[in-house]
Design a protein around this motif. Structure first.
Motif, PDB file in Angstrom:
ATOM      1  N   SER A 126       0.841  -1.187   0.000  1.00  0.00           N
ATOM      2  CA  SER A 126       0.000   0.000   0.000  1.00  0.00           C
ATOM      3  C   SER A 126       0.879   1.242   0.000  1.00  0.00           C
ATOM      4  O   SER A 126       2.041   1.195   0.427  1.00  0.00           O
ATOM      5  N   SER A 127       0.332   2.351  -0.482  1.00  0.00           N
ATOM      6  CA  SER A 127       1.035   3.623  -0.482  1.00  0.00           C
ATOM      7  C   SER A 127       0.063   4.724  -0.079  1.00  0.00           C
ATOM      8  O   SER A 127      -1.053   4.792  -0.600  1.00  0.00           O
ATOM      9  N   ILE A 128       0.493   5.579   0.866  1.00  0.00           N
ATOM     10  CA  ILE A 128      -0.378   6.636   1.386  1.00  0.00           C
ATOM     11  C   ILE A 128       0.331   7.973   1.228  1.00  0.00           C
ATOM     12  O   ILE A 128       1.436   8.169   1.756  1.00  0.00           O
ATOM     13  N   GLN A 129      -0.279   8.893   0.513  1.00  0.00           N
ATOM     14  CA  GLN A 129       0.257  10.244   0.388  1.00  0.00           C
ATOM     15  C   GLN A 129      -0.060  11.023   1.663  1.00  0.00           C
ATOM     16  O   GLN A 129      -1.191  11.031   2.137  1.00  0.00           O
ATOM     17  N   ILE A 130       0.968  11.695   2.223  1.00  0.00           N
ATOM     18  CA  ILE A 130       0.798  12.490   3.450  1.00  0.00           C
ATOM     19  C   ILE A 130       1.017  13.957   3.080  1.00  0.00           C
ATOM     20  O   ILE A 130       2.153  14.419   2.955  1.00  0.00           O
ATOM     21  N   PRO A 131      -0.056  14.713   2.903  1.00  0.00           N
ATOM     22  CA  PRO A 131       0.093  16.100   2.465  1.00  0.00           C
ATOM     23  C   PRO A 131       0.525  17.012   3.608  1.00  0.00           C
ATOM     24  O   PRO A 131       0.415  16.669   4.791  1.00  0.00           O
ATOM     25  N   VAL A 132       1.002  18.187   3.247  1.00  0.00           N
ATOM     26  CA  VAL A 132       1.341  19.210   4.235  1.00  0.00           C
ATOM     27  C   VAL A 132       0.049  19.816   4.761  1.00  0.00           C
ATOM     28  O   VAL A 132      -0.855  20.156   3.987  1.00  0.00           O
ATOM     29  N   THR A 133      -0.075  19.937   6.090  1.00  0.00           N
ATOM     30  CA  THR A 133      -1.287  20.506   6.701  1.00  0.00           C
ATOM     31  C   THR A 133      -0.913  21.653   7.632  1.00  0.00           C
ATOM     32  O   THR A 133       0.232  21.777   8.065  1.00  0.00           O
ATOM     33  N   GLU A 134      -1.901  22.475   7.928  1.00  0.00           N
ATOM     34  CA  GLU A 134      -1.690  23.601   8.824  1.00  0.00           C
ATOM     35  C   GLU A 134      -1.317  23.098  10.217  1.00  0.00           C
ATOM     36  O   GLU A 134      -1.921  22.163  10.738  1.00  0.00           O
ATOM     37  N   ASN A 135      -0.300  23.712  10.800  1.00  0.00           N
ATOM     38  CA  ASN A 135       0.176  23.379  12.145  1.00  0.00           C
ATOM     39  C   ASN A 135       0.652  21.929  12.265  1.00  0.00           C
ATOM     40  O   ASN A 135       0.748  21.388  13.367  1.00  0.00           O
ATOM     41  N   HIS A 136       0.918  21.286  11.129  1.00  0.00           N
ATOM     42  CA  HIS A 136       1.428  19.911  11.151  1.00  0.00           C
ATOM     43  C   HIS A 136       0.515  18.982  11.942  1.00  0.00           C
ATOM     44  O   HIS A 136       0.962  18.136  12.712  1.00  0.00           O
ATOM     45  N   ALA A 137      -0.774  19.139  11.744  1.00  0.00           N
ATOM     46  CA  ALA A 137      -1.751  18.366  12.518  1.00  0.00           C
ATOM     47  C   ALA A 137      -1.800  16.918  12.060  1.00  0.00           C
ATOM     48  O   ALA A 137      -1.695  16.617  10.864  1.00  0.00           O
ATOM     49  N   TYR A 138      -1.974  16.021  13.018  1.00  0.00           N
ATOM     50  CA  TYR A 138      -2.147  14.606  12.714  1.00  0.00           C
ATOM     51  C   TYR A 138      -3.575  14.353  12.259  1.00  0.00           C
ATOM     52  O   TYR A 138      -4.528  14.921  12.793  1.00  0.00           O
ATOM     53  N   SER A 139      -3.728  13.488  11.264  1.00  0.00           N
ATOM     54  CA  SER A 139      -5.053  13.140  10.761  1.00  0.00           C
ATOM     55  C   SER A 139      -5.051  11.682  10.334  1.00  0.00           C
ATOM     56  O   SER A 139      -4.000  11.051  10.194  1.00  0.00           O
ATOM     57  N   GLU A 140      -6.238  11.154  10.128  1.00  0.00           N
ATOM     58  CA  GLU A 140      -6.384   9.756   9.719  1.00  0.00           C
ATOM     59  C   GLU A 140      -6.604   9.679   8.219  1.00  0.00           C
ATOM     60  O   GLU A 140      -7.510  10.320   7.681  1.00  0.00           O
TER      61      GLU A 140
END
Length: 882
Positions: free
Chosen positions: A832-846
């Protein structure tokens, strides 16, 4: 006692000198790969601080009040006594130090919360005599009250300087809520650090310095902050500190280094400046400014919480304390800036500090001494350098305080540390360290280690592999030594022996054992420099080992919390016409990890490990009597009996009868007294609700851990309620011991299955390369930080039926990256491959993704990649398998 200890000091020095005289002169250059970690105490229950004695022994204390000594000669851990401690939240037995003449005086100093006065902190002196610390020897030096509504930021550091001054670090006792602890409203006293850290008439948020006297009194040094006591307590040496958890004194310069754990002022709160952890250095009595200043004396606002507006900011040259909760002077000493300061985010000023949760620790200063007769002392390159370490970010670094840029250097960055919580140098120049473990409270992977620098030729490590070590006679077995290693890359020579008689050379060995009995097989690996290592294995001949196989549940499958797992075990024994499946013992155990790293054993209770190697479970189970009483009955009978540990340990060694019936318990001379104590410790830890107690029978159900409602857990809890290690494994182990055959001894058979939590924590890997282990305040718990190419491996996951995954992750950089799951290795087939985009305040998300090519039992490799990798990081909390 004193003459024996003095003799041991002489012997300790002589042993070190014999090795030193054979070595070449120590140069300033060094090889970082020559640092080795030796496990001295494999398990302790929340060890907090240690002291290394001149004879090489270690005295250490545990959070709930136990005082112990590790004996350098025997390797045993002796319980010296206990401090009657109230342990809750962040109060307990927090710190300890010993007098410089401890081997003669036996004086030991502790900072603790006394059970008889649970709303106070106390510094007391106890006396150890003939390896016993009587509670009646307590002499109270000083005490102070604390606010017990919220038990946080209690400090705990203690240090005894060479001149006999005792330093005591004490936190500000404020609530941990994110934001500014400057709320002066009458009903919010626990939110006001001006009542404690900035109050010259309060011991909290301070470093105290006293000079204990032989008669149990103490004096205060004349150069403390308020020596005459007119404007503040004369014991105060440093003030304006939030949570000085670890301190160290450089006895050559007199400098005091303070690791101060800072406030939870996060970027999203909009308060400027941010909260920092600090490394402070005091060369004289000082005020470090909290809660008015942080970092490089950056002023924090004094806030009106009713009007929700800023009142003022103070000048560090002339700080004030105008809080109505202040009982000391209003005009405070000038504030001193920190030497190092860093926020939860990445620091531009000090980039080597990393990011994540913060818990700065001040370690000792190393001074190289060529006259020390030690072949294992740290190299001269470390001379004058200060060790600093991070409990939450899990690293050690060294700095040079005499240089402008401090010359930061990583230390053992490629080793798998497990939350260092105290480090000290011994008289041998080696570093001694408490690795606290993954969890806060009641760790079973807490241990004490020694880090040495190995000079000259390094001994090989022999490894003996055998498919079987028992069977009916005549018995032909094959053995293999090819996995033996040598750190210097030398070609190894092997010698095999049976009962001490040399039999063969070469990396493999085949031997036929023709007569029944017990044989000792030996393997010696030797390098060209005459360095050698020998391992042995006991071979039992004349009796085949019972065979056990789990037919359910499936090995490597996933479990859910608070659910029943049905298990079934098949049993066979070729030497017995009739086996009794009802005598199979099945034991369930939650662990953080299934596999340890290459240089470590699995983390499990050492007493339980010893009992598995013995025949204990053939006579004792958990809730049903067999030949001996069930362990839960033993626990119930002796709970609260302070003499039970020693009495039961002695009984294991010598055997006995009469307490539980007429059937005698045989002696176990193969164990030493320390091993027997570890076994008893495990037995006495059981309760009727314990997840670890064995059950009788080859079929049944086991309930996976439930959510705990208190901090005094009797079963491993599930995520939430402060638990920060929720992604481990559940291990079911079945054991059966036969009755022996003819002259052959009884044999124990065993089988295990490993079940995985659906949410696998990145920080609870089985193997890792490059990943940084950190702790994030709040719900995140322990996390993994990955740069390009970093990876972890979780071993033996059953992916049959798993169709998709969910990752809890954050991009901590400025460019999109991806998390790949691969089978077996970083270059294995893509799952599997998951793209991890840049988010505001480096927040963790699912972030979800499908799983492809998932089949059966797999070693799952999680690897991170960036198309433009310069300085980019991804944080991974967990991956859930659905």
């Amino acid at each position: 006692m004193n003459s024996i200890l003095k003799l041991r000091i002489v012997l300790f020095s002589s042993i070190l000198w014999m090795g030193f005289s054979q070595q070449e002169a120590i140069s300033q250059d060094y090889d970082p790969d020559r640092f080795e970690r030796e496990i001295l105490v494999p398990a302790s229950l929340d060890a907090m601080q240690l002291e290394v004695l001149p004879n090489g022994d270690i005295v250490f204390v545990e959070f709930r009040g136990t005082v112990k000594r590790w004996d350098r000669v025997s390797g045993e851990v002796l319980q010296l006594g206990g401090v009657d401690t109230f342990a809750k939240g962040e109060v307990g037995l927090l710190g300890m130090a010993v007098a410089k003449d401890f081997l003669e005086s036996g004086f030991l100093y502790v900072l603790f919360c006394p059970a008889d006065k649970p709303t106070t902190m106390r510094v007391s002196r106890f006396t150890v005599k003939d390896d016993h610390m009587a509670s009646s020897s307590e002499v109270e030096l000083l005490s102070w009250p604390y606010d017990d509504e919220h038990i946080f930021h209690m400090g705990g550091a203690m240090w005894m300087s060479d001149n006999g001054d005792l330093y005591i670090g004490n936190g500000d006792n404020c609530h941990f809520d994110p934001g500014l602890p400057v709320d002066r409203r009458p009903d919010r006293i626990n939110w006001d650090a001006y009542r404690s850290a900035a109050n010259s008439r309060d011991y909290r948020g301070k470093i105290l310095r006293i000079h204990p006297e032989k008669d149990g009194s103490y004096t205060t040094p004349r150069d403390n902050l308020f020596p005459d006591g007119k404007d503040g307590h004369p014991e105060i040496y440093a003030m304006g500190l939030r949570n000085p958890f670890r301190i160290a004194v450089d006895d050559k310069t007199g400098a005091l280094y303070i690791g101060d754990v800072g406030p939870n002022i996060l970027p999203e709160l909009g308060i400027n400046p941010l909260g920092y952890d600090e490394l402070n250095v005091a060369t004289e009595a000082s005020n470090f400014g909290w809660p008015s200043f942080v970092g490089d004396n950056e002023a924090l606002p004094v806030w009106d919480f009713e009007k929700n507006e800023e009142i003022e900011r103070y000048d560090p040259a002339s700080p004030k304390n105008n809080s109505p909760n202040n009982t000391g002077t209003k005009d405070l000493p000038p504030a001193k800036a920190a030497l190092i300061w860093y926020p939860s985010t990445e620091s531009k000023m000090f980039p080597t500090m990393g990011s994540g949760g913060r818990s700065m620790m001040a370690g000792p200063v190393y001074h190289f001494d060529p006259s020390i007769p030690s072949t294992i002392q740290f190299p001269k390159a470390f001379d004058g350098r200060v060790l600093i370490y991070e409990w939450m970010r899990n690293w050690i670094q060294t700095i040079d305080p005499t240089t402008e840029d401090l010359d930061f250097r990583p230390f053992m960055q490629n080793r798998d540390l497990r939350r260092p919580i105290d480090i000290k140098f011994g008289s041998d120049g080696a570093l001694y360290m408490i690795e606290y473990g993954d969890m806060w409270w009641e760790n079973q992977d807490s241990r004490i280690v020694r880090i040495i620098y190995r000079r000259g030729n390094r001994n090989p490590v022999a490894k003996l592999n055998a498919l079987e070590t028992a069977g009916r006679h005549p018995l032909t077995l094959e053995f293999d030594a090819s996995e033996s290693t040598d750190a210097d890359g030398d070609q190894l020579n092997y010698t095999w022996s049976v009962d001490g008689r040399a039999q063969s050379k070469g990396s493999t060995f085949t031997h036929t054992f023709r007569e029944p009995g017990s044989y000792k097989l030996g393997l010696t690996a030797e390098d060209p420099g005459r360095g050698s290592h020998t391992v042995t294995e006991t071979i039992q001949v004349g009796n085949a080992r019972p065979q056990l196989t789990f037919t359910q549940p499936a090995h490597g499958s996933f479990f859910d919390w608070e659910t029943e797992i049905a298990y079934s075990v098949e049993l066979s024994d070729v030497d017995s016409e009739a086996v009794n499946p009802s005598l199979v013992a099945v034991q369930g155990e939650y662990r953080n990890r299934r596999y340890a790293s290459k240089e470590e054993d699995e983390f499990t209770h050492p007493g339980l490990a010893l009992m598995r190697q013995s025949t204990c479970f053939s006579c004792h189970l958990s809730d049903a009597a067999s030949a001996g009483p069930p362990y839960q009955s033993v626990t119930d009978k002796y709970t609260g009996d302070s003499a039970a540990l020693e009495m039961l340990a002695q009984k294991i060694l010598s055997g006995g009868t009469g307490i539980w019936g007429e059937l005698p318990m045989p002696p176990h001379p193969q164990h030493n007294i320390n091993q027997a104590r570890q076994m008893v410790n495990w037995i006495l830890s059981l309760t009727h609700e314990s997840a670890n107690a064995p059950k009788l029978g080859n079929q049944g159900t086991w309930t996976t851990p439930r959510r705990a409602t208190t901090n005094n857990w009797t079963v491993p809890p599930v995520p939430g309620e402060g638990i920060r290690t929720d992604g481990g494994v559940f291990v079911l182990t079945a054991e059966y011991t036969d009755q022996g055959s003819g002259n052959a001894a009884p044999l124990r058979g065993e089988s295990s299955v490993i079940l995985h939590a659906r949410k696998k924590k990145a920080a609870l890997y089985d193997e890792a390369s490059g990943m940084e282990y950190v702790d994030m305040a709040g719900d995140g718990g322990i996390l993994g930080h990955f740069t390009d190419g970093d990876y972890i491996i979780w071993k033996e996951l059953d992916l049959e039926g798993i169709t998709d995954i969910t990752a809890n992750a954050a991009n901590l950089g400025s460019r999109t990256g991806r998390i790949e799951l691969r089978n077996g290795s970083p270059n294995g087939p893509l799952l599997s491959s998951i793209q991890i985009p840049v988010t505001e305040n480096h927040a963790y998300s699912e972030i979800g993704a499908s799983l492809q090519n998932a089949k059966g039992l797999s070693n799952v490799c999680v690897v991170v990649h960036f198309d433009q990798p310069d300085g980019q990081t991804i944080g991974l909390n967990w991956i859930e398998f659905n």
